[in-house]
Write an enzyme that holds these catalytic residues in place. Sequence first.
Site, mmCIF file in Angstrom:
data_model
loop_
_atom_site.group_PDB
_atom_site.id
_atom_site.type_symbol
_atom_site.label_atom_id
_atom_site.label_comp_id
_atom_site.label_asym_id
_atom_site.label_seq_id
_atom_site.Cartn_x
_atom_site.Cartn_y
_atom_site.Cartn_z
ATOM 1 N N PRO A 102 94.358 78.992 95.270
ATOM 2 C CA PRO A 102 93.032 78.425 95.016
ATOM 3 C C PRO A 102 92.770 78.387 93.516
ATOM 4 C CG PRO A 102 92.852 80.693 95.789
ATOM 5 C CD PRO A 102 94.295 80.321 95.895
ATOM 6 N N GLN B 253 88.892 79.751 100.853
ATOM 7 C CA GLN B 253 88.713 81.010 100.136
ATOM 8 C C GLN B 253 87.238 81.221 99.848
ATOM 9 O OE1 GLN B 253 89.587 82.043 95.904
ATOM 10 N NE2 GLN B 253 91.081 83.455 96.803
ATOM 11 N N CYS C 32 89.428 87.139 91.233
ATOM 12 C CA CYS C 32 88.900 86.338 90.125
ATOM 13 C C CYS C 32 88.252 87.236 89.078
ATOM 14 C CB CYS C 32 87.881 85.329 90.647
ATOM 15 S SG CYS C 32 87.179 84.294 89.343
ATOM 16 N N LYS D 95 93.074 88.235 98.968
ATOM 17 C CA LYS D 95 93.848 87.975 97.748
ATOM 18 C C LYS D 95 93.301 88.880 96.659
ATOM 19 C CE LYS D 95 95.549 84.320 94.670
ATOM 20 N NZ LYS D 95 95.162 84.868 93.366
ATOM 21 N N GLY E 27 101.647 84.812 90.803
ATOM 22 C CA GLY E 27 101.582 85.081 89.373
ATOM 23 C C GLY E 27 102.812 84.635 88.612
ATOM 24 N N GLY E 28 102.675 83.571 87.818
ATOM 25 C CA GLY E 28 103.731 83.159 86.897
ATOM 26 C C GLY E 28 104.960 82.541 87.528
ATOM 27 N N ARG F 182 99.347 77.282 88.867
ATOM 28 C CA ARG F 182 99.217 76.124 87.972
ATOM 29 C C ARG F 182 100.429 75.210 87.970
ATOM 30 N NH1 ARG F 182 97.972 79.721 83.006
ATOM 31 N NH2 ARG F 182 98.840 81.261 84.451
#
Length: 340
Positions: free
Chosen positions: A19, A72, A102, A141, A214-215, A236
């Site tokens: 998300p 979410q 977040c 999450k 993550g990454g 991303r």
Amino acid sequence: MTINKNIENTQSPRISVAPMMDWTTKDYRFFARLFNPNVILYTEMVTTGAIIHGDAKRHLDFNTEEHPIVLQLGGSNPQDLALCTKMARDWGYDEVNLNVGCPSDRVQNNKIGACLMAEPDLVAECIAEMHNAVDIPVTVKHRIGIDDMQSYEEMLHFVDTVAQTGCDNFIVHARIALLQGLSPKENRDVPPLRYEDVYRLKQERPNLLIEINGGIKTFAETQAHLEHVDGVMIGREAYHNPYLLAELGQLWNLEAPDRFDIINQMLPYIAQRMAEGAPLSIITRHILGLFQNLPGARKWRQALSGGNAKTFADVENAIRNIKENMRRAEDEAKEYQAAL
């Protein structure tokens, strides 16, 4: 009332698109689905207040093609979260996820997101209410830690407390969040990745379904993580380079789709959304990365971004231009090979 079971029926492993605020809109999700039928798609985080006191239809509507899809939620009031979870079930969502990751100041002030890691009992109460309200999966999450709660043992305590409610699926962002001193953007990059903490969590709690986030940017990295955990969530990179989702189809022995087939499937959707009154730019911004790393990709982005594409014909012209650029690049490559 019809309950979707698409996520339960999705073949392992669990691969999902994270998300992302302002990015994982329904227009992006329609586009992303064209690359891979098995990847799980998440909405942007939607707060309980926005749904209960705002325009629920605007926040909850999605295209049927987006299944399997997860809503979410952001919030910390157990009753509000249960109500919104019921609404999500009735709207046709396959799963509901609670945001405990977040790091934004705005959501912290409303007791939403990563700050909730400091209150595992409250999160457990929220999840219990959500879980008891519906018969679709409810997941969490979260981060591996926050501020002065950075140890593996503190994360394990958080997971164990929430798991007592019956929740068995945790998506773990393998970075701590420093809520005091770092911006949300910095919290996506500055704290080091600690994948080993997520691997250890799966080793020590094998009965739980653990996904890592993550990454993660490549098919090879995804494969490597799947040696240790049950699923991988990509953020991303899935937005900037969406063809990665097609490459991930190898996990299910899927044939990779052609990029031009994808855009041809996207064109009727763009026409439909424009007929509904949606500005072209809010749709085309999500497809800028379609030809990432290919000849003509920069011109494709330029043609569609910054308001350059104002009509449907502008999109069609951009498609013709990138085809010509790619054909020219292929011809030059053949000439170069012949000259060797």
